[in-house]
Design an enzyme around this catalytic site. Sequence first.
Site, PDB file in Angstrom:
ATOM      1  N   ASN A   9      -9.393  -0.924  -8.215  1.00 48.72           N
ATOM      2  CA  ASN A   9      -9.862  -0.423  -6.917  1.00 48.72           C
ATOM      3  C   ASN A   9      -8.636   0.152  -6.205  1.00 48.72           C
ATOM      4  OD1 ASN A   9     -10.851   0.039  -4.370  1.00 48.72           O
ATOM      5  ND2 ASN A   9     -11.076  -2.126  -3.821  1.00 48.72           N
ATOM      6  N   TRP A  10      -8.553   1.482  -6.208  1.00 48.58           N
ATOM      7  CA  TRP A  10      -7.357   2.128  -5.640  1.00 48.58           C
ATOM      8  C   TRP A  10      -7.339   2.042  -4.115  1.00 48.58           C
ATOM      9  CZ3 TRP A  10      -6.957   7.448  -8.673  1.00 48.58           C
ATOM     10  CH2 TRP A  10      -6.630   7.174 -10.008  1.00 48.58           C
ATOM     11  N   LYS A  11      -8.452   1.679  -3.513  1.00 48.72           N
ATOM     12  CA  LYS A  11      -8.577   1.701  -2.045  1.00 48.72           C
ATOM     13  C   LYS A  11      -8.140   3.075  -1.515  1.00 48.72           C
ATOM     14  CE  LYS A  11      -7.763  -3.223  -2.012  1.00 48.72           C
ATOM     15  NZ  LYS A  11      -7.706  -4.392  -1.200  1.00 48.72           N
ATOM     16  N   GLU A  99     -13.738  -5.393   2.664  1.00 52.14           N
ATOM     17  CA  GLU A  99     -13.158  -4.505   3.690  1.00 52.14           C
ATOM     18  C   GLU A  99     -14.239  -3.643   4.335  1.00 52.14           C
ATOM     19  OE1 GLU A  99     -10.078  -2.876   1.171  1.00 52.14           O
ATOM     20  OE2 GLU A  99      -9.094  -4.833   1.149  1.00 52.14           O
ATOM     21  N   GLU A 174     -15.013 -12.065  -4.871  1.00 45.36           N
ATOM     22  CA  GLU A 174     -13.732 -11.769  -4.244  1.00 45.36           C
ATOM     23  C   GLU A 174     -13.580 -12.631  -2.990  1.00 45.36           C
ATOM     24  OE1 GLU A 174     -12.124  -7.732  -5.642  1.00 45.36           O
ATOM     25  OE2 GLU A 174     -13.090  -7.456  -3.719  1.00 45.36           O
ATOM     26  N   GLY A 180      -5.375  -9.160  -1.486  1.00 39.18           N
ATOM     27  CA  GLY A 180      -4.148  -8.548  -0.972  1.00 39.18           C
ATOM     28  C   GLY A 180      -3.211  -9.557  -0.323  1.00 39.18           C
ATOM     29  N   GLY A 240      -6.975  -4.772  -7.100  1.00 36.56           N
ATOM     30  CA  GLY A 240      -6.538  -3.857  -6.036  1.00 36.56           C
ATOM     31  C   GLY A 240      -5.098  -3.419  -6.257  1.00 36.56           C
ATOM     32  N   GLY A 241      -4.171  -4.097  -5.589  1.00 39.47           N
ATOM     33  CA  GLY A 241      -2.770  -3.688  -5.585  1.00 39.47           C
ATOM     34  C   GLY A 241      -2.190  -3.425  -6.968  1.00 39.47           C
TER      35      GLY A 241
HETATM   36  C1  PEP Z   1      -9.655  -5.649  -4.058  1.00 42.93           C
HETATM   37  O1  PEP Z   1      -9.353  -4.798  -3.268  1.00 42.93           O
HETATM   38  O2  PEP Z   1     -10.795  -5.638  -4.524  1.00 42.93           O
HETATM   39  C2  PEP Z   1      -8.648  -6.628  -4.472  1.00 42.93           C
HETATM   40  C3  PEP Z   1      -9.030  -7.634  -5.207  1.00 42.93           C
HETATM   41  O3  PEP Z   1      -7.361  -6.438  -4.033  1.00 42.93           O
HETATM   42  P1  PEP Z   1      -6.031  -7.211  -4.528  1.00 42.93           P
HETATM   43  O4  PEP Z   1      -6.082  -7.242  -6.041  1.00 42.93           O
HETATM   44  O5  PEP Z   1      -4.900  -6.381  -4.017  1.00 42.93           O
HETATM   45  O6  PEP Z   1      -6.079  -8.578  -3.951  1.00 42.93           O
END
Ligand code: PEP
Length: 257
Positions: A9-11, A99, A174, A180, A240-241
Amino acid sequence: MRRKLVVGNWKMNGTRTENASLLSEVLRACEAVTALPADIAVCAPAPYLAQCQQLLAASPVAWGAQDVSAHASGAYTGEVSAAMLSDFACRYVIVGHSERRAYHGESNELVAQKVQHALGAGLTPIVCVGETLAQFEAGQAQAVIGAQLEVVLQAALEAGRRLGGLAALVLAYEPVWAIGTGKTATPQIAQDVHAFLRGKLAERDTLAADKVQILYGGSVKPDNARELFAMPDIDGALVGGAALKAADFMAIVGAAG
Ligand code: PEP
């Protein structure tokens, strides 16, 4: 046996140039192995879906979006419909990310409408559920997640077996407190929630419950992915990150092997 799925998930990150370099590194890593241990996808910001389609079309990496409209078409300025995502050959769309729920006030009902539109357009919704830290500490995780899931399951069933019913979904647990933040749910905490989610699916459709991939998301990194993936009901990760660095992302994919 469910195949693992790792989704980035590049956000709201990336540029054309950065994406091209990230994807070329990912593709190089894919080519370097004879068989990938997991299915792979990236969920990009909407303006870059054409770029993903162009760069990934002949590759083992699927692509998708991070959100979809709850409407089919019309006067909804700024929104992107499920049919538009299909036009760019998206396979997946993330729905109900925390989010979106927190910053855009998305209710369980709105998330369910989005799931119906995604299914109707032939997309696979990756439906995110998860509790906040306060809810976790108050022992309310299952109640919150159960309520988030219930409406979606109803919507998927209403969308009809023609569209795959519950088996057409991917779920992602999640915990909001792990996204994050660098904090990960322990593999056992995650496994317990995943088993709970699969149980909820099984109450409606045992075959679908066996088939649906349930991803874990929340600070998944190369050094914690393997122990998470070892759990029987954790079928991959929503990342995500770490998905913004090809080496980290591919190391997470490698941990599925
Ligand atoms: C996400 O945005 O779905 C996520 C899990 O982010 P991260 O891996 O950065 O916690």
